[in-house]
Design a protein around this motif. Structure first.
Motif, PDB file in Angstrom:
ATOM      1  N   ASP A  12     -10.074   0.637  15.918  1.00  0.00           N
ATOM      2  CA  ASP A  12      -8.675   0.447  16.272  1.00  0.00           C
ATOM      3  C   ASP A  12      -7.811   0.541  15.017  1.00  0.00           C
ATOM      4  O   ASP A  12      -7.370  -0.473  14.469  1.00  0.00           O
TER       5      ASP A  12
ATOM      6  N   MET B 192      -5.244   2.397  21.413  1.00  0.00           N
ATOM      7  CA  MET B 192      -6.294   1.488  21.829  1.00  0.00           C
ATOM      8  C   MET B 192      -7.650   2.142  21.584  1.00  0.00           C
ATOM      9  O   MET B 192      -7.882   3.280  21.948  1.00  0.00           O
TER      10      MET B 192
ATOM     11  N   TYR C 176     -18.340  -0.580  15.396  1.00  0.00           N
ATOM     12  CA  TYR C 176     -18.229  -1.055  16.773  1.00  0.00           C
ATOM     13  C   TYR C 176     -17.982  -2.552  16.848  1.00  0.00           C
ATOM     14  O   TYR C 176     -18.006  -3.135  17.931  1.00  0.00           O
ATOM     15  N   GLY C 177     -17.791  -3.206  15.712  1.00  0.00           N
ATOM     16  CA  GLY C 177     -17.543  -4.641  15.715  1.00  0.00           C
ATOM     17  C   GLY C 177     -18.839  -5.429  15.590  1.00  0.00           C
ATOM     18  O   GLY C 177     -19.831  -4.951  15.043  1.00  0.00           O
TER      19      GLY C 177
ATOM     20  N   TYR D  88     -13.702   4.484  18.136  1.00  0.00           N
ATOM     21  CA  TYR D  88     -14.031   3.083  18.393  1.00  0.00           C
ATOM     22  C   TYR D  88     -13.328   2.129  17.423  1.00  0.00           C
ATOM     23  O   TYR D  88     -13.357   0.924  17.618  1.00  0.00           O
TER      24      TYR D  88
ATOM     25  N   LYS E 183     -11.686   2.908  21.863  1.00  0.00           N
ATOM     26  CA  LYS E 183     -12.679   2.931  22.929  1.00  0.00           C
ATOM     27  C   LYS E 183     -13.608   1.729  22.768  1.00  0.00           C
ATOM     28  O   LYS E 183     -13.836   1.255  21.667  1.00  0.00           O
ATOM     29  N   THR E 184     -14.143   1.270  23.882  1.00  0.00           N
ATOM     30  CA  THR E 184     -15.093   0.172  23.855  1.00  0.00           C
ATOM     31  C   THR E 184     -16.503   0.745  23.740  1.00  0.00           C
ATOM     32  O   THR E 184     -16.871   1.656  24.481  1.00  0.00           O
ATOM     33  N   TYR E 185     -17.266   0.217  22.798  1.00  0.00           N
ATOM     34  CA  TYR E 185     -18.645   0.667  22.608  1.00  0.00           C
ATOM     35  C   TYR E 185     -19.527   0.071  23.688  1.00  0.00           C
ATOM     36  O   TYR E 185     -19.523  -1.135  23.905  1.00  0.00           O
ATOM     37  N   ARG E 186     -20.251   0.917  24.387  1.00  0.00           N
ATOM     38  CA  ARG E 186     -21.186   0.470  25.417  1.00  0.00           C
ATOM     39  C   ARG E 186     -22.537   1.154  25.173  1.00  0.00           C
ATOM     40  O   ARG E 186     -22.588   2.329  24.857  1.00  0.00           O
TER      41      ARG E 186
ATOM     42  N   ARG F 116     -12.581  -6.891  12.472  1.00  0.00           N
ATOM     43  CA  ARG F 116     -13.098  -6.010  13.531  1.00  0.00           C
ATOM     44  C   ARG F 116     -14.192  -5.068  13.040  1.00  0.00           C
ATOM     45  O   ARG F 116     -14.870  -4.450  13.867  1.00  0.00           O
TER      46      ARG F 116
END
Length: 139
Positions: free
Chosen positions: A114, A1, A62-63, A112, A3-6, A130
């Motif tokens: 996937d 999975m 990061y999408g 980041y 990581k989610t970019y924040r 993505r």
């Protein structure tokens, strides 16, 4: 999975440093200036252009982040580096070899994305939505 970019305080600080380095011509980054899709105001973000087979691209590992939405709404922008600014048009393409080259070069982005540790072009093609890729064209 992946990581989610924040966008955190640290990310903002790193972006400021990367933009400053790009302005003085150091490091791999350039400053992408887009027009905000809602505000109409100039928005700046550091990006790492990559050249594959003589063609320049921008990849968003990061999408669909803000600059991607802005470019989809208005594909004209500027790229600046080392005191040189050029007007460009960004054309969205599906380009697994570009994503693979970007992933190989930009180790910071791998967590980041996937993708498996050793992704194939087919695995990238299946997940192409993505990772927005834009071909850079001079205008």
């Amino acid at each position: 999975m992946a990581k989610t970019y924040r966008v955190t305080g640290l990310v903002r600080l790193v972006n400021r440093v990367m933009k400053w380095m790009a302005r003085i011509g150091r490091g791999p980054s350039s400053v992408l200036t887009t027009t905000g899709r809602r505000s109409g105001e100039a928005r700046e973000v550091p990006v790492s252009p990559i050249t594959v087979d003589g063609v320049e691209y921008l990849v968003s590992p990061y999408g669909a982040v803000s600059w991607v939405h802005n470019i989809r709404a208005n594909p004209t922008a500027t790229l600046s580096r080392g005191g040189r600014t050029r007007s460009v048009r960004l054309v969205e393409v599906t380009a697994p070899p570009v994503v693979l080259a970007y992933r190989a070069r930009e180790s910071f982005a791998r967590p980041y994305m996937d993708l498996p540790d050793e992704p194939t072009e087919d695995e990238v093609r299946q997940r192409a939505h993505r990772f927005p890729v834009f071909k850079v064209e001079a205008i």
